[in-house]
Design an enzyme around this catalytic site. Structure first.
Site, PDB file in Angstrom:
ATOM      1  N   SER A  47      66.918  71.335  23.817  1.00 20.20           N
ATOM      2  CA  SER A  47      66.567  70.823  25.143  1.00 20.20           C
ATOM      3  C   SER A  47      65.111  70.378  25.231  1.00 20.20           C
ATOM      4  O   SER A  47      64.598  70.148  26.325  1.00 20.20           O
ATOM      5  CB  SER A  47      66.851  71.876  26.220  1.00 20.20           C
ATOM      6  OG  SER A  47      66.047  73.010  26.003  1.00 20.20           O
ATOM      7  N   THR A 184      63.835  73.259  28.492  1.00 18.08           N
ATOM      8  CA  THR A 184      62.412  72.992  28.680  1.00 18.08           C
ATOM      9  C   THR A 184      61.538  74.008  27.939  1.00 18.08           C
ATOM     10  O   THR A 184      61.927  75.145  27.746  1.00 18.08           O
ATOM     11  CB  THR A 184      62.022  73.066  30.182  1.00 18.08           C
ATOM     12  OG1 THR A 184      62.893  72.235  30.914  1.00 18.08           O
ATOM     13  CG2 THR A 184      60.597  72.667  30.457  1.00 18.08           C
ATOM     14  N   THR A 202      60.323  68.441  27.821  1.00 23.31           N
ATOM     15  CA  THR A 202      61.774  68.653  27.867  1.00 23.31           C
ATOM     16  C   THR A 202      62.533  67.384  27.522  1.00 23.31           C
ATOM     17  O   THR A 202      62.000  66.270  27.662  1.00 23.31           O
ATOM     18  CB  THR A 202      62.191  69.106  29.287  1.00 23.31           C
ATOM     19  OG1 THR A 202      63.553  69.507  29.287  1.00 23.31           O
ATOM     20  CG2 THR A 202      62.019  68.003  30.296  1.00 23.31           C
ATOM     21  N   ARG A 212      67.844  59.584  34.731  1.00 20.18           N
ATOM     22  CA  ARG A 212      67.444  60.794  35.449  1.00 20.18           C
ATOM     23  C   ARG A 212      66.152  61.362  34.851  1.00 20.18           C
ATOM     24  O   ARG A 212      65.997  61.485  33.649  1.00 20.18           O
ATOM     25  CB  ARG A 212      68.565  61.824  35.357  1.00 20.18           C
ATOM     26  CG  ARG A 212      68.294  63.134  36.117  1.00 20.18           C
ATOM     27  CD  ARG A 212      67.735  64.211  35.221  1.00 20.18           C
ATOM     28  NE  ARG A 212      67.700  65.520  35.871  1.00 20.18           N
ATOM     29  CZ  ARG A 212      67.097  66.583  35.352  1.00 20.18           C
ATOM     30  NH1 ARG A 212      66.476  66.494  34.188  1.00 20.18           N
ATOM     31  NH2 ARG A 212      67.094  67.734  35.994  1.00 20.18           N
ATOM     32  N   THR A 235      60.803  76.196  34.998  1.00 27.03           N
ATOM     33  CA  THR A 235      61.849  75.763  34.075  1.00 27.03           C
ATOM     34  C   THR A 235      63.196  76.037  34.724  1.00 27.03           C
ATOM     35  O   THR A 235      63.310  76.897  35.589  1.00 27.03           O
ATOM     36  CB  THR A 235      61.722  76.501  32.726  1.00 27.03           C
ATOM     37  OG1 THR A 235      62.802  76.101  31.875  1.00 27.03           O
ATOM     38  CG2 THR A 235      61.766  78.008  32.885  1.00 27.03           C
ATOM     39  N   GLY A 236      64.197  75.287  34.317  1.00 25.82           N
ATOM     40  CA  GLY A 236      65.520  75.456  34.917  1.00 25.82           C
ATOM     41  C   GLY A 236      66.024  74.133  35.456  1.00 25.82           C
ATOM     42  O   GLY A 236      65.681  73.072  34.935  1.00 25.82           O
TER      43      GLY A 236
HETATM   44  N1  GLY Z   1      63.638  71.561  33.947  1.00 21.97           N
HETATM   45  C1  GLY Z   1      63.964  70.456  33.152  1.00 21.97           C
HETATM   46  C2  GLY Z   1      64.793  69.456  33.796  1.00 21.97           C
HETATM   47  O1  GLY Z   1      65.507  69.749  34.743  1.00 21.97           O
HETATM   48  O2  GLY Z   1      64.763  68.318  33.365  1.00 21.97           O
END
Ligand code: GLY
Length: 331
Positions: A47, A184, A202, A212, A235-236
């Site tokens: 990721s 991330t 990320t 996106r 993060t998340g």
């Molecule tokens: N926290 C990384 C993302 O949603 O892209």
């Protein structure tokens, strides 16, 4: 005095690199960049950087941001051909009057600055994508957080009524698609001079819509640093932190005298009020106050971070953040 924190289990080695740099006298900005770069090049982390999972069109796009103790910041979004987006973000910060470059503009800037182009998509990521593509209307990716341990991507079948069933319960062929994916890397550091810095990088949510961009490159959402107050990283599920400006929210509460742990709790409380929040969504927050006190919290169990400081006898330690608080695990 030095402190270094990095998100998730995949942040363990990056945090070691960051902390060793701090002990060797590096500025916090160099330390967080070095830690983030390690993760960007680590193809086992699916990721972040090279090796990350692509979007719904099979293209891997990267986002990153960096910030120093003087309020300087740089970020890049939607970068497709460069591995070390954290260093490109730093270059935006140091060499342009801008804060953020995106897409082809960011890539043209990276080329002018001499960054090498890299094929980001690994064979493993391509294989995951091919499996996902076979049933794009029925097979969707979700983030699952177990009550203990790490979170991971899982695939679910969605029937005509919207009922979700985990894919591996129906189909062993794809059960391993979801292994060991995380979200991330955020690295925060305080150096021997007491300066704070932060980095966040990320590949975003796996199989996201093309175009996106998440919270990581958004200053104030994924990352915020005020050298006199605090540094915070998130993060998340990025959309949650973008709507709440979470990193900025944390730093502003610390500025008003709220204790670091309480500031994180209040930022999470704000996120819990978001009507988009669903049980599969996670958010992990970390903060270092300007005096070196640090804290981490998450919406749900499953968030981990690596931490190193003199209070921890200069050891790099992996913490599990649960509702009950932090459990220290020495590696
Ligand atoms: N926290 C990384 C993302 O949603 O892209």
């Amino acid at each position: 005095m030095p402190v270094s924190l990095a998100t998730w289990k995949h942040g363990f080695q990056p945090n070691r690199i960051s902390y060793e740099a701090l002990l060797a006298g590096s500025p916090a900005l160099d330390a967080v960049e070095a830690g983030a770069k390690y993760c960007e090049a680590d193809i086992t982390c699916m990721s972040v950087g090279r090796g990350g999972l692509p979007d719904a069109t099979g293209i891997l796009t990267l986002d990153a941001s960096i910030m120093d103790h003087e309020g300087n910041c740089g970020s890049v979004a939607f970068v497709q051909r460069y591995e070390h987006v954290i260093s490109i973000a730093r270059r935006v910060m140091e060499k342009t009057p801008h804060v953020m470059l995106a897409g082809t503009g960011a890539e043209a800037f990276a080329e002018r600055e001499g960054f090498p182009q890299t094929e980001l998509l690994t064979e493993k990521a391509k294989a995951y994508y091919s499996e996902w593509l076979k049933q794009p209307d029925r097979l969707q990716v979700r983030l699952r957080r177990a009550s203990e341990g790490e979170h991971e991507y899982v695939f679910v079948h969605v029937d005509e009524n919207g009922k979700e069933t985990e894919a591996h319960e129906q189909n062993g062929r794809i059960s391993r698609l979801a292994e060991a994916s995380h979200d991330t890397i955020g690295v925060l550091a305080m150096d021997s001079a007491g300066h704070l810095a932060g980095a966040c990088t990320t590949s975003g949510l796996a199989f996201k819509l093309h175009g996106r961009v998440g919270d990581s490159p958004i200053i104030g959402a994924g990352l915020y640093v005020d050298g006199k107050v605090a540094a915070a990283v998130a993060t998340g599920d990025g959309e949650l932190m973008m709507r709440a400006c979470s990193a900025f929210h944390v730093v502003e509460m610390v500025r008003q005298g709220v204790e670091p742990g309480e500031a994180l709790e209040r930022a999470l409380k704000r996120i819990r009020q978001d009507h988009h929040l669903t049980p599969d969504k996670q958010c992990g927050l970390m903060v270092i106050r300007a005096d070196g006190v640090w804290a981490a919290r998450s919406l749900r169990p499953g968030f981990q971070l690596a931490a190193a400081s003199s209070q921890l006898q200069d050891k790099n330690v992996l913490h599990d953040v649960t509702k009950r608080g932090i459990t220290v695990t020495t590696i």
